[in-house]
Scaffold this motif. Structure first.
Motif, short mmCIF file in Angstrom:
data_model
loop_
_atom_site.label_atom_id
_atom_site.label_comp_id
_atom_site.label_asym_id
_atom_site.label_seq_id
_atom_site.Cartn_x
_atom_site.Cartn_y
_atom_site.Cartn_z
N ASP A 55 85.35 54.68 65.23
CA ASP A 55 84.62 55.46 64.23
C ASP A 55 84.05 54.47 63.23
O ASP A 55 84.76 53.55 62.79
N MET A 56 82.78 54.64 62.86
CA MET A 56 82.23 53.90 61.72
C MET A 56 82.76 54.60 60.47
O MET A 56 82.72 55.83 60.39
N VAL A 57 83.26 53.83 59.52
CA VAL A 57 83.86 54.39 58.30
C VAL A 57 83.24 53.75 57.07
O VAL A 57 82.66 52.67 57.14
N ASN A 58 83.38 54.45 55.93
CA ASN A 58 82.89 53.94 54.64
C ASN A 58 81.43 53.50 54.72
O ASN A 58 81.05 52.45 54.22
N VAL A 59 80.61 54.33 55.35
CA VAL A 59 79.20 54.00 55.56
C VAL A 59 78.38 54.35 54.32
O VAL A 59 78.52 55.44 53.76
N THR A 60 77.55 53.42 53.87
CA THR A 60 76.56 53.69 52.83
C THR A 60 75.20 53.27 53.38
O THR A 60 75.08 52.25 54.04
N ILE A 61 74.20 54.10 53.08
CA ILE A 61 72.85 53.84 53.58
C ILE A 61 71.88 53.87 52.40
O ILE A 61 71.89 54.82 51.62
N GLU A 62 71.07 52.83 52.29
CA GLU A 62 70.02 52.78 51.27
C GLU A 62 68.67 52.76 51.99
O GLU A 62 68.40 51.86 52.77
N VAL A 63 67.87 53.80 51.76
CA VAL A 63 66.54 53.90 52.36
C VAL A 63 65.51 53.54 51.30
O VAL A 63 65.54 54.05 50.19
N LYS A 64 64.58 52.67 51.67
CA LYS A 64 63.51 52.26 50.75
C LYS A 64 62.22 53.01 51.09
O LYS A 64 62.02 53.42 52.24
N PRO A 65 61.33 53.17 50.10
CA PRO A 65 60.07 53.88 50.35
C PRO A 65 59.22 53.26 51.47
O PRO A 65 58.46 53.96 52.12
N ASP A 66 59.38 51.95 51.72
CA ASP A 66 58.60 51.31 52.79
C ASP A 66 59.16 51.57 54.18
O ASP A 66 58.74 50.97 55.15
N CYS A 67 60.15 52.48 54.26
CA CYS A 67 60.76 52.91 55.53
C CYS A 67 61.63 51.85 56.18
O CYS A 67 61.79 51.81 57.41
N THR A 68 62.22 51.00 55.36
CA THR A 68 63.28 50.12 55.83
C THR A 68 64.58 50.65 55.23
O THR A 68 64.58 51.37 54.23
N LEU A 69 65.68 50.32 55.87
CA LEU A 69 66.96 50.74 55.32
C LEU A 69 68.02 49.69 55.57
O LEU A 69 67.89 48.86 56.47
N THR A 70 69.04 49.72 54.74
CA THR A 70 70.21 48.87 54.90
C THR A 70 71.43 49.79 55.00
O THR A 70 71.59 50.68 54.17
N ALA A 71 72.22 49.58 56.02
CA ALA A 71 73.46 50.35 56.19
C ALA A 71 74.64 49.38 56.13
O ALA A 71 74.61 48.32 56.76
N LYS A 72 75.63 49.75 55.34
CA LYS A 72 76.87 48.97 55.25
C LYS A 72 77.98 49.86 55.78
O LYS A 72 78.03 51.04 55.46
N TRP A 73 78.87 49.29 56.59
CA TRP A 73 79.86 50.10 57.29
C TRP A 73 81.12 49.32 57.63
O TRP A 73 81.13 48.10 57.65
N GLY A 74 82.17 50.08 57.87
CA GLY A 74 83.41 49.54 58.42
C GLY A 74 83.60 50.11 59.81
O GLY A 74 82.93 51.06 60.21
N LEU A 75 84.53 49.54 60.55
CA LEU A 75 84.79 49.98 61.92
C LEU A 75 86.29 50.17 62.09
O LEU A 75 87.08 49.28 61.77
N LYS A 76 86.66 51.35 62.58
CA LYS A 76 88.08 51.66 62.78
C LYS A 76 88.28 52.09 64.23
O LYS A 76 87.59 53.01 64.71
N ALA A 77 89.19 51.43 64.93
CA ALA A 77 89.52 51.81 66.31
C ALA A 77 90.18 53.19 66.29
O ALA A 77 90.96 53.50 65.38
#
Length: 160
Positions: A84-106
């Protein structure tokens, strides 16, 4: 001659300006929904001389605040890992790029793997697909890309 040039200029301005203003602008609502995703490539593991092939497949649900749940399965060097991806945060910019930060849990683990993963992505026009590269992983140094394709515009509960 000058009148004709002015007429052409006015025509082009009237024709081009609406097209320019119609360029896609993105925010978190652009990616809200339910998605199928896959990643392919390799990962460089500590103390392993060669990059190890990896593929991942899963489903993701992204809500209106950019929170994501994303279970999936990875096969790395022939070993299967349900996660499962956990603690996910997503930042979307107006230029249609995004950055996702995440953790991974078995699946079945008490805690996620140490560290945080980071993806950089581009939302494809019409917003029904985005493509990513992982610039920081939690299982080693990533050399892979991912593709998310929209299943539904509404976020739904996802399980794997």
């Amino acid at each position: 001659m000058i009148l004709r040039a002015a007429t052409y200029t006015l025509f082009l301005a009237v024709w081009i300006c609406p097209a320019l203003s119609a360029q896609m602008q993105c925010d978190v609502q652009t990616i809200r929904g339910t998605w199928a995703y896959n990643y392919q490539g390799s990962v460089i593991l500590p103390d392993v001389p060669q990059p190890v092939p990896i593929v991942m497949l899963g489903v993701a649900s992204i809500d209106a605040q950019g929170r994501m749940t994303a279970p999936g399965t990875a096969i790395m060097g022939g070993q299967v890992l349900d996660f499962d991806m956990v603690n996910v945060t997503i930042e979307v910019k107006p230029d249609c790029t995004l950055t996702a930060k995440w953790g991974l849990k078995a699946k079945g683990a008490q805690a996620p793997f140490p560290g945080q993963g980071i993806d950089r992505c581009v939302i494809i026009p019409q917003g029904n697909e985005f493509q990513c590269t992982t610039i920081q992983g939690v299982l080693g140094k990533p050399i892979y890309i991912g593709i998310f394709k929209r299943i539904h515009a509404v976020p739904t509960a996802v399980a794997w």
